[in-house]
Design an enzyme around this catalytic site. Structure first.
Site, PDB file in Angstrom:
ATOM      1  N   THR A 196       3.270   2.327   6.177  1.00 28.18           N
ATOM      2  CA  THR A 196       2.698   3.448   5.423  1.00 28.18           C
ATOM      3  C   THR A 196       1.546   3.966   6.274  1.00 28.18           C
ATOM      4  OG1 THR A 196       2.973   2.009   3.478  1.00 28.18           O
ATOM      5  CG2 THR A 196       1.868   4.077   3.098  1.00 28.18           C
ATOM      6  N   ILE A 225      11.335   4.759  -5.209  1.00 31.74           N
ATOM      7  CA  ILE A 225       9.949   5.204  -5.129  1.00 31.74           C
ATOM      8  C   ILE A 225       9.077   3.966  -4.978  1.00 31.74           C
ATOM      9  CG2 ILE A 225       8.043   6.268  -6.408  1.00 31.74           C
ATOM     10  CD1 ILE A 225      10.207   8.140  -7.648  1.00 31.74           C
ATOM     11  N   GLY A 226       8.201   3.978  -3.992  1.00 30.36           N
ATOM     12  CA  GLY A 226       7.331   2.840  -3.720  1.00 30.36           C
ATOM     13  C   GLY A 226       5.958   3.011  -4.333  1.00 30.36           C
ATOM     14  N   GLY A 247       2.128  -2.053   2.581  1.00 26.12           N
ATOM     15  CA  GLY A 247       2.799  -3.348   2.530  1.00 26.12           C
ATOM     16  C   GLY A 247       4.036  -3.295   1.672  1.00 26.12           C
ATOM     17  N   GLY A 249       5.826  -2.539  -1.228  1.00 26.96           N
ATOM     18  CA  GLY A 249       5.533  -1.625  -2.337  1.00 26.96           C
ATOM     19  C   GLY A 249       5.738  -2.220  -3.705  1.00 26.96           C
TER      20      GLY A 249
END
Length: 327
Positions: A196, A225-226, A247, A249
């Protein structure tokens, strides 16, 4: 008031065999982003403007997993997500599932500033982007040769895989491919290395802001979706601090990591670094791996991670500046 401070990250969970030249490229990009932020802080830009500016730079460079160079879904497409939060009044904007927006973080900012909502996703987000005249590009713009190769490897391993900074020719020697399966959300994965980008800033007025952006996981299910677009999980800012996480998610979502840094500062009275350390130690269950960068309204900067490395950099008004990957 302790003056301004800024921190950036390019993801937690770094392959220990990552070639030295790739490590140097990452450090140079983090340094460039810090210098952009420092110049903006010295020009008295607000914290919220600076986190957007810095994350745009990270999204535009394909080195890390956000914007250009985003991880690919199981169908070989890109679905990006981002969020931004202004500690003044806890205003926020978030976006998920976008495929053709050059800078997802700026769309998140527009959602915060120009829409009646905090979060838009998929076709609705892209429709709003068109109305706002946002720069749009073909999905191909985001897809790199490295990521096409990594998706192929992930499919062969029947896994979710991520560390696209490793040259494909050297992959067989890399620790990215681990023999012992680890778990994500209780399910085994043979390969996992998350990525990320994020930025947190406190300006000279003591205002905090945070921004996070990602392409998600290599070979992820379409529609996943994280934590990055979820306020309180991957991103949070209030009158006390600004926080961005990276990291695994699913573990970050379960632990509401970003909000918990603020909560233990508020309710336990912990200083910033102690709050970050507490959250990394106490709030990641089932062996979850994550990293956190944070700033406080007092001008402090802090970070922590329990993964193998985190791409990170920070600077404060008194002249301190550091860029690192390992412990």
């Amino acid at each position: 008031m302790g003056g301004w401070a800024i921190a950036v990250h390019g993801g937690a969970g770094v392959d220990p065999n990552l070639p030295k030249e790739r490590q140097e490229e990452a450090k140079q990009l983090l340094t460039r982003c810090l210098n952009i932020g420092i110049s903006a802080l010295q020009s008295s830009l607000s914290a919220i403007d600076i986190v957007e500016l810095v994350v745009r730079e990270l999204e535009t460079d394909p080195l890390f997993n956000s914007g250009r160079g985003s991880a690919l879904t199981e169908k070989g497409t890109v679905e990006m997500e981002a969020s931004i939060m202004d500690g003044r009044g806890r205003r926020c904007g978030a976006v998920s599932g976008i495929t053709n927006i050059k800078n997802p973080i700026s769309l998140a900012r527009l959602i915060m500033d120009k829409s009646p909502h905090s979060y838009l996703a998929f076709s609705g987000a892209e429709e709003f982007a068109k109305q706002q005249g946002v720069v749009m590009v073909d999905n191909d713009y985001f897809i790199t040769e490295d990521n096409i190769g990594m998706l192929k490897l992930a499919k062969e391993a029947n896994s979710i895989l991520f560390d696209y900074r490793i040259p494909l020719s050297g992959l067989e020697s890399c620790a990215s491919v681990v023999e012992k399966p680890i778990q994500m959300n209780g399910l085994p994965l043979s390969v996992y290395s998350p990525e990320t980008v994020g930025c947190v800033v406190v300006d000279s007025q003591g205002n905090c802001a945070a921004a996070t952006s990602t392409g998600g996981l290599m070979n992820k299910m379409v529609g996943r979706i994280g934590d990055s677009p979820l306020i309180g999980a991957g991103t949070y800012a209030c009158n006390l601090c600004g926080v961005s996480c990276t990291g695994e998610g699913e573990a970050i979502i379960r632990g509401t990591l970003a909000r918990d840094v603020a909560a233990v500062m508020e309710y336990k009275g912990l200083p910033l670094q102690e709050a970050v350390d507490y959250v990394i130690k106490e709030r990641l269950d089932d062996g979850g791996k994550a990293g956190i960068i944070a700033v406080s309204s007092k001008g402090e900067v802090g970070f922590g991670f329990n993964s193998v490395g985190m791409f990170r950099g920070c600077a404060t008004e008194d002249g301190f500046m550091e860029v690192g990957i390992w412990e």
